[in-house]
Design a protein around this motif. Structure first.
Motif, PDB file in Angstrom:
ATOM      1  N   GLU A   5       0.766  -1.037  -0.094  1.00  0.00           N
ATOM      2  CA  GLU A   5      -0.098  -0.019   0.067  1.00  0.00           C
ATOM      3  C   GLU A   5       0.985   1.046  -0.029  1.00  0.00           C
ATOM      4  O   GLU A   5       0.298   2.513  -0.348  1.00  0.00           O
ATOM      5  N   LEU A   6       2.077   1.223   0.430  1.00  0.00           N
ATOM      6  CA  LEU A   6       2.959   2.286   0.567  1.00  0.00           C
ATOM      7  C   LEU A   6       3.834   2.358  -0.647  1.00  0.00           C
ATOM      8  O   LEU A   6       4.271   3.545  -1.090  1.00  0.00           O
ATOM      9  N   VAL A   7       3.948   1.521  -1.531  1.00  0.00           N
ATOM     10  CA  VAL A   7       4.793   1.693  -2.907  1.00  0.00           C
ATOM     11  C   VAL A   7       4.303   2.723  -3.737  1.00  0.00           C
ATOM     12  O   VAL A   7       5.043   3.346  -4.195  1.00  0.00           O
ATOM     13  N   PRO A   8       3.062   3.062  -3.985  1.00  0.00           N
ATOM     14  CA  PRO A   8       2.821   4.092  -5.142  1.00  0.00           C
ATOM     15  C   PRO A   8       2.931   5.257  -4.464  1.00  0.00           C
ATOM     16  O   PRO A   8       3.551   6.215  -5.190  1.00  0.00           O
ATOM     17  N   SER A   9       2.698   5.532  -3.412  1.00  0.00           N
ATOM     18  CA  SER A   9       2.932   7.083  -2.805  1.00  0.00           C
ATOM     19  C   SER A   9       4.389   7.342  -2.750  1.00  0.00           C
ATOM     20  O   SER A   9       4.756   8.362  -2.841  1.00  0.00           O
ATOM     21  N   LEU A  10       5.207   6.118  -2.150  1.00  0.00           N
ATOM     22  CA  LEU A  10       6.712   6.304  -2.228  1.00  0.00           C
ATOM     23  C   LEU A  10       7.283   6.676  -3.386  1.00  0.00           C
ATOM     24  O   LEU A  10       8.063   7.364  -3.588  1.00  0.00           O
ATOM     25  N   ALA A  11       6.760   5.681  -4.409  1.00  0.00           N
ATOM     26  CA  ALA A  11       7.222   6.029  -5.893  1.00  0.00           C
ATOM     27  C   ALA A  11       7.204   7.004  -6.471  1.00  0.00           C
ATOM     28  O   ALA A  11       8.014   7.886  -7.147  1.00  0.00           O
ATOM     29  N   ARG A  12       5.841   7.758  -6.367  1.00  0.00           N
ATOM     30  CA  ARG A  12       5.518   9.089  -6.589  1.00  0.00           C
ATOM     31  C   ARG A  12       6.316  10.343  -6.094  1.00  0.00           C
ATOM     32  O   ARG A  12       7.099  11.172  -6.533  1.00  0.00           O
ATOM     33  N   PHE A  43       0.981  -7.609 -11.019  1.00  0.00           N
ATOM     34  CA  PHE A  43       1.271  -7.027 -12.409  1.00  0.00           C
ATOM     35  C   PHE A  43       0.481  -5.853 -12.680  1.00  0.00           C
ATOM     36  O   PHE A  43       0.854  -4.970 -13.419  1.00  0.00           O
ATOM     37  N   SER A  44      -0.705  -6.048 -12.483  1.00  0.00           N
ATOM     38  CA  SER A  44      -1.895  -5.058 -12.797  1.00  0.00           C
ATOM     39  C   SER A  44      -1.800  -3.868 -12.188  1.00  0.00           C
ATOM     40  O   SER A  44      -1.901  -2.648 -12.689  1.00  0.00           O
ATOM     41  N   ASP A  45      -1.202  -4.015 -10.629  1.00  0.00           N
ATOM     42  CA  ASP A  45      -1.098  -2.769  -9.818  1.00  0.00           C
ATOM     43  C   ASP A  45       0.275  -2.107 -10.453  1.00  0.00           C
ATOM     44  O   ASP A  45       0.241  -0.901 -10.482  1.00  0.00           O
ATOM     45  N   PHE A  46       1.301  -2.678 -10.862  1.00  0.00           N
ATOM     46  CA  PHE A  46       2.574  -2.104 -11.403  1.00  0.00           C
ATOM     47  C   PHE A  46       2.204  -1.503 -12.591  1.00  0.00           C
ATOM     48  O   PHE A  46       2.665  -0.220 -12.724  1.00  0.00           O
ATOM     49  N   SER A  47       1.326  -1.964 -13.461  1.00  0.00           N
ATOM     50  CA  SER A  47       0.920  -1.310 -14.558  1.00  0.00           C
ATOM     51  C   SER A  47       0.144  -0.006 -14.498  1.00  0.00           C
ATOM     52  O   SER A  47       0.710   1.068 -14.929  1.00  0.00           O
ATOM     53  N   ARG A  48      -0.538  -0.028 -13.428  1.00  0.00           N
ATOM     54  CA  ARG A  48      -1.357   1.357 -13.279  1.00  0.00           C
ATOM     55  C   ARG A  48      -0.417   2.092 -12.393  1.00  0.00           C
ATOM     56  O   ARG A  48      -0.339   3.279 -13.227  1.00  0.00           O
ATOM     57  N   LEU A  49       0.642   1.805 -11.750  1.00  0.00           N
ATOM     58  CA  LEU A  49       1.604   2.684 -11.209  1.00  0.00           C
ATOM     59  C   LEU A  49       2.512   3.283 -12.246  1.00  0.00           C
ATOM     60  O   LEU A  49       2.854   4.234 -12.298  1.00  0.00           O
ATOM     61  N   MET A  50       2.743   2.411 -13.246  1.00  0.00           N
ATOM     62  CA  MET A  50       3.701   3.011 -14.311  1.00  0.00           C
ATOM     63  C   MET A  50       3.107   3.984 -15.050  1.00  0.00           C
ATOM     64  O   MET A  50       3.531   5.219 -15.383  1.00  0.00           O
ATOM     65  N   GLY A  51       1.486   3.877 -15.286  1.00  0.00           N
ATOM     66  CA  GLY A  51       0.913   4.788 -15.748  1.00  0.00           C
ATOM     67  C   GLY A  51       0.694   6.191 -15.095  1.00  0.00           C
ATOM     68  O   GLY A  51       1.011   7.287 -15.835  1.00  0.00           O
ATOM     69  N   GLU A  52       0.649   6.205 -13.828  1.00  0.00           N
ATOM     70  CA  GLU A  52       0.594   7.275 -12.952  1.00  0.00           C
ATOM     71  C   GLU A  52       2.031   7.916 -13.120  1.00  0.00           C
ATOM     72  O   GLU A  52       2.114   9.012 -13.176  1.00  0.00           O
ATOM     73  N   LEU A  53       2.944   7.112 -12.808  1.00  0.00           N
ATOM     74  CA  LEU A  53       4.459   7.655 -12.993  1.00  0.00           C
ATOM     75  C   LEU A  53       4.545   8.629 -14.189  1.00  0.00           C
ATOM     76  O   LEU A  53       5.545   9.485 -14.118  1.00  0.00           O
ATOM     77  N   ARG A  54       4.287   7.872 -15.223  1.00  0.00           N
ATOM     78  CA  ARG A  54       4.623   8.526 -16.763  1.00  0.00           C
ATOM     79  C   ARG A  54       3.780   9.802 -16.787  1.00  0.00           C
ATOM     80  O   ARG A  54       4.535  10.735 -17.150  1.00  0.00           O
ATOM     81  N   GLU A  55       2.583   9.776 -16.416  1.00  0.00           N
ATOM     82  CA  GLU A  55       1.790  11.163 -16.146  1.00  0.00           C
ATOM     83  C   GLU A  55       2.672  12.198 -15.147  1.00  0.00           C
ATOM     84  O   GLU A  55       2.768  13.286 -15.696  1.00  0.00           O
ATOM     85  N   LEU A  56       3.172  11.730 -14.116  1.00  0.00           N
ATOM     86  CA  LEU A  56       3.989  12.746 -13.257  1.00  0.00           C
ATOM     87  C   LEU A  56       5.117  13.285 -13.812  1.00  0.00           C
ATOM     88  O   LEU A  56       5.361  14.306 -13.751  1.00  0.00           O
ATOM     89  N   ALA A  57       5.900  12.317 -14.561  1.00  0.00           N
ATOM     90  CA  ALA A  57       7.065  12.458 -14.991  1.00  0.00           C
ATOM     91  C   ALA A  57       6.991  13.548 -16.094  1.00  0.00           C
ATOM     92  O   ALA A  57       7.869  14.558 -16.314  1.00  0.00           O
TER      93      ALA A  57
END
Length: 68
Positions: A5-12, A43-57
């Protein structure tokens, strides 16, 4: 992070702070992982996170390369 649960927030936060790389654990079924299942994304959570990170980047005008 220790918990998925912490991974997406910490990654952003890491991307926004200028991190040059992230190591994110991914497993098809984290519950069955021999180690670190609690902090692994599906894998689906990772794919979603990568989409969010692409937008942020893009908003930060920082290149995001995946895979390396």
């Amino acid at each position: 992070a220790g918990h998925y649960e912490l991974v997406p927030s910490l990654a952003r936060a890491a991307l926004a702070a200028g991190a040059d790389g992230l190591i994110i654990e991914v497993h098809p079924n984290p519950v069955e992982a021999l180690s670190d299942g609690l902090q692994s994304l599906t894998f689906s959570d990772f794919s979603r996170l990568m989409g969010e990170l692409r937008e942020l980047a893009a908003g930060l005008r920082r290149p995001l390369q995946f895979p390396a």
